[in-house]
Design a protein around this motif. Structure first.
Motif, mmCIF file in Angstrom:
data_model
loop_
_atom_site.group_PDB
_atom_site.id
_atom_site.type_symbol
_atom_site.label_atom_id
_atom_site.label_comp_id
_atom_site.label_asym_id
_atom_site.label_seq_id
_atom_site.Cartn_x
_atom_site.Cartn_y
_atom_site.Cartn_z
ATOM 1 N N UNK A 134 17.011 24.685 55.750
ATOM 2 C CA UNK A 134 16.468 24.921 54.420
ATOM 3 C C UNK A 134 17.182 26.102 53.763
ATOM 4 N N UNK A 135 17.515 25.919 52.506
ATOM 5 C CA UNK A 135 18.283 26.921 51.770
ATOM 6 C C UNK A 135 17.504 28.233 51.638
ATOM 7 N N UNK A 136 18.244 29.332 51.701
ATOM 8 C CA UNK A 136 17.669 30.630 51.383
ATOM 9 C C UNK A 136 17.732 30.814 49.876
ATOM 10 N N UNK A 137 16.616 31.174 49.262
ATOM 11 C CA UNK A 137 16.548 31.265 47.795
ATOM 12 C C UNK A 137 16.044 32.631 47.324
ATOM 13 N N UNK A 138 16.169 33.644 48.178
ATOM 14 C CA UNK A 138 15.590 34.946 47.853
ATOM 15 C C UNK A 138 16.507 35.908 47.151
ATOM 16 N N UNK A 139 17.610 35.429 46.586
ATOM 17 C CA UNK A 139 18.501 36.315 45.856
ATOM 18 C C UNK A 139 19.518 36.997 46.761
ATOM 19 N N UNK A 140 20.155 38.040 46.249
ATOM 20 C CA UNK A 140 21.219 38.718 46.980
ATOM 21 C C UNK A 140 20.690 39.321 48.281
ATOM 22 N N UNK A 141 21.522 39.296 49.305
ATOM 23 C CA UNK A 141 21.124 39.851 50.595
ATOM 24 C C UNK A 141 22.306 40.578 51.212
ATOM 25 N N UNK A 142 22.005 41.370 52.265
ATOM 26 C CA UNK A 142 23.002 42.276 52.848
ATOM 27 C C UNK A 142 23.515 41.844 54.217
ATOM 28 N N UNK A 143 22.702 41.083 54.952
ATOM 29 C CA UNK A 143 23.149 40.620 56.268
ATOM 30 C C UNK A 143 23.880 39.295 56.093
ATOM 31 N N UNK A 144 25.190 39.327 56.287
ATOM 32 C CA UNK A 144 26.041 38.171 56.017
ATOM 33 C C UNK A 144 26.514 37.495 57.300
ATOM 34 N N UNK A 145 25.809 37.755 58.400
ATOM 35 C CA UNK A 145 26.178 37.172 59.681
ATOM 36 C C UNK A 145 25.971 35.669 59.712
ATOM 37 N N UNK A 186 33.157 39.540 50.164
ATOM 38 C CA UNK A 186 33.829 40.597 49.394
ATOM 39 C C UNK A 186 33.637 40.506 47.890
ATOM 40 N N UNK A 187 33.370 39.324 47.362
ATOM 41 C CA UNK A 187 33.358 39.147 45.920
ATOM 42 C C UNK A 187 32.050 39.620 45.284
ATOM 43 N N UNK A 188 32.143 40.598 44.401
ATOM 44 C CA UNK A 188 31.009 41.027 43.585
ATOM 45 C C UNK A 188 29.886 41.722 44.318
ATOM 46 N N UNK A 189 30.107 42.221 45.507
ATOM 47 C CA UNK A 189 28.995 42.812 46.260
ATOM 48 C C UNK A 189 28.879 44.327 46.056
ATOM 49 N N UNK A 190 29.949 44.976 45.673
ATOM 50 C CA UNK A 190 29.914 46.402 45.340
ATOM 51 C C UNK A 190 29.271 47.250 46.447
ATOM 52 N N UNK A 191 29.626 46.974 47.676
ATOM 53 C CA UNK A 191 29.055 47.697 48.812
ATOM 54 C C UNK A 191 29.791 49.021 49.007
ATOM 55 N N UNK A 192 29.080 49.987 49.592
ATOM 56 C CA UNK A 192 29.672 51.302 49.866
ATOM 57 C C UNK A 192 29.987 51.491 51.344
ATOM 58 N N UNK A 229 41.118 40.785 56.488
ATOM 59 C CA UNK A 229 39.702 41.088 56.325
ATOM 60 C C UNK A 229 39.477 42.576 56.081
ATOM 61 N N UNK A 230 40.055 43.423 56.916
ATOM 62 C CA UNK A 230 39.839 44.869 56.793
ATOM 63 C C UNK A 230 40.432 45.402 55.492
ATOM 64 N N UNK A 231 41.591 44.918 55.118
ATOM 65 C CA UNK A 231 42.181 45.350 53.841
ATOM 66 C C UNK A 231 41.289 44.956 52.672
ATOM 67 N N UNK A 232 40.692 43.776 52.752
ATOM 68 C CA UNK A 232 39.803 43.303 51.682
ATOM 69 C C UNK A 232 38.511 44.112 51.650
ATOM 70 N N UNK A 233 37.967 44.434 52.831
ATOM 71 C CA UNK A 233 36.704 45.169 52.893
ATOM 72 C C UNK A 233 36.850 46.611 52.409
ATOM 73 N N UNK A 234 38.032 47.171 52.572
ATOM 74 C CA UNK A 234 38.239 48.578 52.206
ATOM 75 C C UNK A 234 38.956 48.750 50.860
ATOM 76 N N UNK A 235 39.228 47.640 50.180
ATOM 77 C CA UNK A 235 40.036 47.686 48.951
ATOM 78 C C UNK A 235 39.423 48.554 47.865
#
Length: 444
Positions: A134-145, A186-192, A229-235
């Motif tokens: 069943x789809x998750x429908x709760x909006x943006x989330x942080x655990x991307x595992x 990586x797209x649009x997440x603006x993580x620190x 991956x690491x270059x993208x995450x730290x860009x």
């Protein structure tokens, strides 16, 4: 008299020292040189909170990223959302639970099949059936595992069609999903700040299938994709922590059912039996073939091997023979990671870990060396807050019933190791989690 005076002076001195004892103040939580205001976690099943052979709500709630995020609150960490299963579908994909023990002390497990979050299956041509959740429908989330994902697959755009755990995290369209995992994280997440524990499945799938059902990711491909991956995450300037790939021999899946124990069980019934026979790799190269031989203690039988099959009469080219007790009916590849396969797997893991450490050093990232940590636990056990733990199956308290993934307590231990690495690298002082707040294996 002089002796008496010396004693008096000594006692007085000790009392004075006690009165002047400096007050020890605990270290105040500090973020150091990192910004934890928006933390995301990247990885596979371990990151998602997979446990007991499935993904379910309690496991998700006790994932190591969620534990890290709770501790980060003390140093400016923000909200950490996860794509949780709903309460009425809390058993998610289904999972194993302990039902009791047999008279010989071996555990009995059963599969939980109620209150699942399965919405069906879909056949993918050339791939097979994919279970849809069943789809998750709760909006943006942080655990991307994403359980099951390899580093090798992070740039494959149609991957959402092949993995139901990933598909449920994507948009409402199904199964026409064309967002690669790399873009997804990586797209649009603006993580620190981020944690990354990808790479395990690039070796684990080969190992758990006994070398029969999966392949090891090419070393050069792993290096290229990990650096991407690491270059993208730290860009955008984000800091983070990464983890190495564990040693497959450090988990109960490979060290619970041993050649010695199985052979000893057979010899209780038939003392004349001298050896078990396996279908083993003839060398430690990728292209080496297989041939039957007597098993040794360096061959690893997998946890799921049905030991009751040993000695049963089966048909073979030589006629009816006892299974596993003759070269004409050896234990099949999928049940054994033989010595040469172990050597091959370890060689690839060493290369993967060199890539991980090199990439992290180039970007100044923290590193949790899970390979070394889990091998130390296997060799010496672990004592935390008065609780003794080990890598033993069920009794050890760290690994769940599938012998690979962790219990809530195991995830809390791992979370603390990540935190220690973060604190050491970024001069932060994130407080450690209290592992006594998290359970080990749940008994019936």
């Amino acid at each position: 008299m002089k002796t008496f005076r010396k004693h008096i002076y000594l006692i007085a001195g000790l009392l004075l020292l006690g009165a002047c004892k400096p007050e020890i103040n605990p270290v105040s939580p500090s973020k150091g040189t990192a910004d934890f205001s928006k933390y995301i976690s990247v990885g596979n099943s371990l990151t998602a909170g997979y446990a007991d052979g499935g993904l379910y709500l309690e496991g998700q709630e006790n994932s190591y990223p969620s534990i890290i995020a709770k501790q980060m609150l003390a140093v400016g960490g923000g909200e950490f959302k996860q794509p949780l299963f709903s309460a009425d579908q809390a058993n998610g994909s289904g999972y194993l639970r302990l039902a009791g023990f047999n008279t010989d002390g071996t555990p009995k497990t059963e599969t939980v099949t109620s209150n699942l979050a399965i919405r069906g299956q879909i056949a993918i041509p050339g791939f097979g059936n994919v279970t849809l959740y069943n789809k998750y429908t709760g909006g943006e989330f942080n655990n991307l595992g994403v359980p099951g994902i390899k580093l090798q697959q992070i740039t494959y755009a149609p991957y959402g069609n092949l993995n139901g755990f990933y598909e449920r995290m994507l948009g409402p369209a199904a199964p026409a999903n064309t967002e690669s995992y790399l873009d997804f994280v990586t797209t649009g997440r603006n993580f620190t700040f981020f944690s990354n524990w990808l790479g395990n499945n690039d070796a684990l799938g080969y190992a758990t299938s006994g070398g029969a059902g999966d392949v090891l990711t090419d070393k050069a491909v792993f290096e290229q994709l990990y650096n991407l991956l690491i270059n993208s995450m730290t860009a955008s300037g984000a800091k983070g922590v990464v983890a190495t790939v564990p040693d497959v021999t450090a988990v109960p899946y490979f060290n619970t059912v041993t050649v010695s124990a199985v052979l000893a069980g057979v010899q209780k019934v038939n003392p004349a039996v001298q050896a078990l026979y396996i279908n083993a790799k003839t060398g430690s190269g990728l292209s080496d073939g297989y041939a039957p031989r007597a098993a040794t203690t360096k061959d690893l039988i997998v946890l799921t091997f049905p030991t009751s099959k040993i000695g049963q009469v089966v048909d073979s080219p030589a006629g009816p023979v006892p299974y596993g007790l003759t070269q004409y009916a050896p234990i099949e590849n999928q049940y054994v990671l033989d010595e040469n396969e172990v050597t091959l797997t370890e060689d690839y893991i060493a290369s993967y870990n060199n890539t991980i450490k090199t990439a992290a050093a180039a970007k100044g990232l923290a590193v949790f060396d899970s390979y070394t940590f889990l091998n130390n636990v296997k060799a010496h056990g672990l004592l935390v807050n008065g609780i003794s733990m080990s890598s033993g199956y069920i009794s050890g308290g760290i690994f769940s019933l599938d012998g690979v993934h962790l219990t809530p307590r195991g995830y809390a231990i791992v979370a603390n190791e990540f935190i220690k690495a973060i604190n050491a690298t970024y001069k932060s002082s994130i407080p450690l989690a209290d592992i006594t707040n998290y359970r080990a294996v749940k008994f019936p």
